[in-house]
Design a protein around this motif. Structure first.
Motif, PDB file in Angstrom:
ATOM      1  N   LYS A   1       0.832  -1.206   0.000  1.00 44.91           N
ATOM      2  CA  LYS A   1       0.000   0.000   0.000  1.00 44.91           C
ATOM      3  C   LYS A   1       0.872   1.264   0.000  1.00 44.91           C
ATOM      4  O   LYS A   1       0.667   2.171  -0.797  1.00 44.91           O
ATOM      5  N   GLY A   2       1.827   1.312   0.885  1.00 46.58           N
ATOM      6  CA  GLY A   2       2.716   2.475   0.957  1.00 46.58           C
ATOM      7  C   GLY A   2       3.598   2.601  -0.269  1.00 46.58           C
ATOM      8  O   GLY A   2       3.790   3.695  -0.806  1.00 46.58           O
ATOM      9  N   ARG A   3       4.146   1.495  -0.726  1.00 46.15           N
ATOM     10  CA  ARG A   3       5.017   1.515  -1.909  1.00 46.15           C
ATOM     11  C   ARG A   3       4.239   1.970  -3.145  1.00 46.15           C
ATOM     12  O   ARG A   3       4.719   2.781  -3.922  1.00 46.15           O
ATOM     13  N   TYR A   4       3.045   1.423  -3.338  1.00 43.16           N
ATOM     14  CA  TYR A   4       2.236   1.796  -4.497  1.00 43.16           C
ATOM     15  C   TYR A   4       1.795   3.254  -4.418  1.00 43.16           C
ATOM     16  O   TYR A   4       1.722   3.936  -5.438  1.00 43.16           O
ATOM     17  N   ALA A   5       1.477   3.738  -3.222  1.00 49.98           N
ATOM     18  CA  ALA A   5       1.066   5.133  -3.083  1.00 49.98           C
ATOM     19  C   ALA A   5       2.206   6.066  -3.484  1.00 49.98           C
ATOM     20  O   ALA A   5       1.991   7.038  -4.216  1.00 49.98           O
ATOM     21  N   VAL A   6       3.417   5.772  -3.038  1.00 46.57           N
ATOM     22  CA  VAL A   6       4.567   6.603  -3.400  1.00 46.57           C
ATOM     23  C   VAL A   6       4.824   6.511  -4.903  1.00 46.57           C
ATOM     24  O   VAL A   6       5.052   7.534  -5.563  1.00 46.57           O
TER      25      VAL A   6
ATOM     26  N   ALA B   1       2.673   5.820  -7.327  1.00 47.34           N
ATOM     27  CA  ALA B   1       1.607   6.520  -8.059  1.00 47.34           C
ATOM     28  C   ALA B   1       1.758   8.034  -7.935  1.00 47.34           C
ATOM     29  O   ALA B   1       1.560   8.765  -8.914  1.00 47.34           O
ATOM     30  N   MET B   2       2.110   8.511  -6.753  1.00 43.75           N
ATOM     31  CA  MET B   2       2.295   9.956  -6.563  1.00 43.75           C
ATOM     32  C   MET B   2       3.500  10.459  -7.359  1.00 43.75           C
ATOM     33  O   MET B   2       3.448  11.557  -7.926  1.00 43.75           O
ATOM     34  N   LEU B   3       4.554   9.662  -7.432  1.00 47.86           N
ATOM     35  CA  LEU B   3       5.717  10.062  -8.222  1.00 47.86           C
ATOM     36  C   LEU B   3       5.350  10.087  -9.703  1.00 47.86           C
ATOM     37  O   LEU B   3       5.728  11.017 -10.425  1.00 47.86           O
ATOM     38  N   ASP B   4       4.592   9.118 -10.168  1.00 46.17           N
ATOM     39  CA  ASP B   4       4.127   9.104 -11.555  1.00 46.17           C
ATOM     40  C   ASP B   4       3.294  10.357 -11.838  1.00 46.17           C
ATOM     41  O   ASP B   4       3.473  11.021 -12.860  1.00 46.17           O
ATOM     42  N   LEU B   5       2.394  10.687 -10.926  1.00 45.94           N
ATOM     43  CA  LEU B   5       1.560  11.877 -11.084  1.00 45.94           C
ATOM     44  C   LEU B   5       2.425  13.136 -11.125  1.00 45.94           C
ATOM     45  O   LEU B   5       2.196  14.032 -11.945  1.00 45.94           O
ATOM     46  N   ALA B   6       3.431  13.207 -10.273  1.00 45.80           N
ATOM     47  CA  ALA B   6       4.330  14.365 -10.249  1.00 45.80           C
ATOM     48  C   ALA B   6       5.109  14.493 -11.555  1.00 45.80           C
ATOM     49  O   ALA B   6       5.258  15.592 -12.098  1.00 45.80           O
ATOM     50  N   ILE B   7       5.586  13.380 -12.077  1.00 45.37           N
ATOM     51  CA  ILE B   7       6.364  13.388 -13.324  1.00 45.37           C
ATOM     52  C   ILE B   7       5.519  13.894 -14.484  1.00 45.37           C
ATOM     53  O   ILE B   7       5.990  14.632 -15.345  1.00 45.37           O
ATOM     54  N   HIS B   8       4.247  13.521 -14.507  1.00 46.33           N
ATOM     55  CA  HIS B   8       3.354  13.875 -15.620  1.00 46.33           C
ATOM     56  C   HIS B   8       2.473  15.072 -15.297  1.00 46.33           C
ATOM     57  O   HIS B   8       1.526  15.369 -16.021  1.00 46.33           O
ATOM     58  N   HIS B   9       2.788  15.780 -14.237  1.00 44.46           N
ATOM     59  CA  HIS B   9       1.961  16.871 -13.715  1.00 44.46           C
ATOM     60  C   HIS B   9       1.684  17.977 -14.749  1.00 44.46           C
ATOM     61  O   HIS B   9       0.598  18.519 -14.785  1.00 44.46           O
ATOM     62  N   GLY B  10       2.613  18.313 -15.595  1.00 44.88           N
ATOM     63  CA  GLY B  10       2.434  19.396 -16.546  1.00 44.88           C
ATOM     64  C   GLY B  10       1.548  19.057 -17.726  1.00 44.88           C
ATOM     65  O   GLY B  10       1.281  19.896 -18.580  1.00 44.88           O
TER      66      GLY B  10
ATOM     67  N   ALA C   1       7.216  10.564   3.337  1.00 48.02           N
ATOM     68  CA  ALA C   1       6.598  10.138   4.596  1.00 48.02           C
ATOM     69  C   ALA C   1       5.140  10.570   4.673  1.00 48.02           C
ATOM     70  O   ALA C   1       4.293   9.844   5.208  1.00 48.02           O
ATOM     71  N   GLU C   2       4.824  11.733   4.134  1.00 51.39           N
ATOM     72  CA  GLU C   2       3.449  12.242   4.133  1.00 51.39           C
ATOM     73  C   GLU C   2       2.543  11.351   3.281  1.00 51.39           C
ATOM     74  O   GLU C   2       1.396  11.073   3.652  1.00 51.39           O
ATOM     75  N   VAL C   3       3.052  10.893   2.149  1.00 45.78           N
ATOM     76  CA  VAL C   3       2.288  10.000   1.272  1.00 45.78           C
ATOM     77  C   VAL C   3       2.022   8.676   1.977  1.00 45.78           C
ATOM     78  O   VAL C   3       0.899   8.166   1.977  1.00 45.78           O
ATOM     79  N   ILE C   4       3.054   8.133   2.595  1.00 44.41           N
ATOM     80  CA  ILE C   4       2.919   6.850   3.303  1.00 44.41           C
ATOM     81  C   ILE C   4       1.911   6.981   4.445  1.00 44.41           C
ATOM     82  O   ILE C   4       1.039   6.129   4.616  1.00 44.41           O
ATOM     83  N   SER C   5       1.990   8.039   5.199  1.00 46.19           N
ATOM     84  CA  SER C   5       1.053   8.255   6.308  1.00 46.19           C
ATOM     85  C   SER C   5      -0.381   8.437   5.817  1.00 46.19           C
ATOM     86  O   SER C   5      -1.326   7.994   6.479  1.00 46.19           O
ATOM     87  N   ALA C   6      -0.553   9.064   4.683  1.00 46.87           N
ATOM     88  CA  ALA C   6      -1.895   9.332   4.144  1.00 46.87           C
ATOM     89  C   ALA C   6      -2.650   8.051   3.829  1.00 46.87           C
ATOM     90  O   ALA C   6      -3.881   8.033   3.885  1.00 46.87           O
TER      91      ALA C   6
END
Length: 169
Positions: A6-11, A13-22, A77-82
């Motif tokens: 869960k934590g690994r996938y959340a990080v 997915a968030m990194l993927d979203l950040a990379i494609h953010h623009g 850490a914020e992503v993992i906690s969320a």
């Protein structure tokens, strides 16, 4: 240490979203395709990420998700906690009842390690991860090739069960 999928996938997915953010709102189907994570699992994770104001959703045609804040202001850490994960290396999960319902001999050692891991992850932003050369080369490869085991048409048909752009209705 126990950091679950869960934590690994959340990080991830968030990194993927950040990379494609623009590129405008990103659908969960796009993330699922690139990262090989099931769409239904991403829906659960993004529900929690949205509740913690890490992502925002855009409904309708062309909808999807955006980062709610700048990538430099979102830390691992914020992503993992969320997603209700804890970085904990103690046997008792911090309850101080490791041995015969009392603190064990090495409890403080493992608690200190947990604290250091959390501090380390608190100091790494999504932007810092994006700036790593290895991350960029993997992202470029993923953008160029479809992830094995998933086809876009499979994900799009699965996405038909939710709102437009992979945003829950």
């Amino acid at each position: 240490m126990r950091l679950t999928t869960k934590g690994r996938y959340a990080v991830t997915a968030m990194l993927d979203l950040a990379i494609h953010h623009g590129n405008g709102p990103i659908t969960l189907a796009e993330i699922a395709q690139r990262q090989g994570i099931s769409l239904s699992y991403l829906e659960q994770l993004f529900s929690r990420l949205r509740r913690h104001s890490l992502v925002s959703s855009v409904r309708g045609p062309g909808g999807g998700y955006n980062l709610a804040r700048d990538a430099a202001d979102i830390h691992v850490a914020e992503v993992i906690s969320a997603v209700d994960e804890k970085v904990d290396t103690t046997r008792c999960h911090g309850a101080h009842n490791c041995q015969d319902n009392q603190r064990c001999l090495t409890h403080d050692l493992w608690q200190d390690l947990s604290d250091r891991i959390y501090d380390y992850l608190s100091g790494i932003s999504l932007q810092e991860l994006m700036n790593r050369r290895g991350v960029q080369s993997v992202a470029n490869r993923q953008d160029a090739h479809e992830s094995p085991g998933f086809s876009l048409s499979d994900l799009e048909s699965e996405a038909g069960q939710v709102g437009a752009g992979g945003v829950p209705a």
